[in-house]
Design an enzyme around this catalytic site. Sequence first.
Site, PDB file in Angstrom:
ATOM      1  CB  SER A  61      43.358  -9.591 -27.025  1.00 56.16           C
ATOM      2  OG  SER A  61      43.631  -8.865 -28.169  1.00 56.16           O
ATOM      3  CB  SER A 106      49.302 -11.503 -25.536  1.00 61.62           C
ATOM      4  OG  SER A 106      48.134 -12.267 -25.373  1.00 61.62           O
ATOM      5  CE  LYS A 107      47.076  -6.431 -19.450  1.00 62.76           C
ATOM      6  NZ  LYS A 107      48.315  -5.700 -19.161  1.00 62.76           N
ATOM      7  N   GLY A 108      44.902 -10.587 -21.421  1.00 64.62           N
ATOM      8  CA  GLY A 108      43.688 -11.356 -21.167  1.00 64.62           C
ATOM      9  C   GLY A 108      42.880 -10.709 -20.077  1.00 64.62           C
TER      10      GLY A 108
END
Length: 476
Positions: A61, A106-108
């Site tokens: 994201s 951001s992050k995953g």
Amino acid sequence: MSVTGEPSFRQSVDLMFNRAASMMDLPPGLEEKIRVCNATYTVRFGVRLRGEIRTFTGYRSVHSEHFEPAKGGIRYAPNVNQDEVEALAALMTYKCALVEAPFGGSKGGLCIDPRQYEEHELEQITRRFAYELIKRDMINPAQNVPAPDMGTGEKEMAIIADQYARMNTTDINGKACVTGKPPHAGGIRGRVEATGRGVQYALQEFFRHPEDVAAAGLGGSLDGKRIIVQGLGNVGYHAAKFLSEEDGAKIVGIIERDGALLDPEGLDVEAVKNHIARTGGVDMFPGPRYIKDGVKALEEECDILIPAALEGVINLQNAANIKAPLIIEAANGPVTAGADEILRKKGTVIIPDLYANAGGVTVSYFEWVKNLSHIRFGRMQRRQEESRHQLIVNELERLSADTGIGWQLTPNFKEKYLRGADELELVRSGLDDTMRSAYQSMREVWHSRNDVTDLRTAGFMVSIGRVAASYRAKGL
Ligand code: GLU
């Protein structure tokens, strides 16, 4: 709203954002632009394992791109979902802005329980996940740079970097596509300890301000303070270790998945860590009191509570029972918006996640810069610095001898003074400086405005102000 009456994690972060934004003078359009998550990419892919194809679901994201690359970890956990990665991506935006790391947020995440897989299987899965993200530029040194988070570490980052290199054979800056790599694979010294080290520096800075310490109803220094830490993973372990070994704090409680250990005399962090590595939990650790319902230990008497595990652990159910006057959020989102309100009213001081755990991304920033400059920090200056210091020492000793004063420099002083800083020392110095200035920018807002009664709101205001300024500069 869920059955517990709590908003989701993402809504919780948005509520905290809204509280801060309402105290600022932002045009509503810009406020909305900053709050919303720009994009979330969902990927489902199959990997052949143990004679069958298993399908995995992953997310990346991107919350904001006011600076690029967007930055943030990749988490491996069975319950990863879109709401969670979006909340975490938003926190990354505010975190980076607060510590002045020039990144978007951001992050995953990958829905997986890494403990169920062998090392070579995890490598296969990581490679495939990385492949899916790299081919869409969701991993790229200029656009999106992941890092470790819960359930991932140096190994996964090294695999991601290698996968990127295979797919981009001529990208000279390829190593900067991910941070948290092992030092021998383009990483930087001090990254593994960085988040825990940042928690230590944050507390040290907090205790430099007697007025702030008094706001929590505490006094004095970190020495002798009783700490309960939840989660002895990478962050909790390093924070507990440094605070007990270097600052004289006492770790009176350690909460893990299978229960909690409590000892008013202080626990040996290293010994507990070894026990967990051997047995998988804290149960049967000889000596201290053990309670099975570990979460209950969050409510025990202590001076400082360090939630360093999951989000949402301090919530509407237990917030009123929390006795710690000071909470430092080493995890992301450990206190829900509802609990935050209860604690604020009780006068509990909370050092918020967007600041408290920003040590990780700060050192990631150093690693990214190191990768792009293709040289280790300190390599050019170290010996030159040492020889200049040697000049002074020689001159002092000569003067002392010539004038007959007879001064003697202590060997300890000489050794410390003569040694030029290596990469680890430079990283720690950069991190310490970052944590000090970020705290000061928050406390300035906290103390200068009557309507701002907590550090979280102050932190959000500083961050939102900076993100807004960067959008404005682009003419938005
Ligand atoms: N996953 C860490 C965090 O939540 C580190 C992110 C990074 O280094 O990019 O802050």
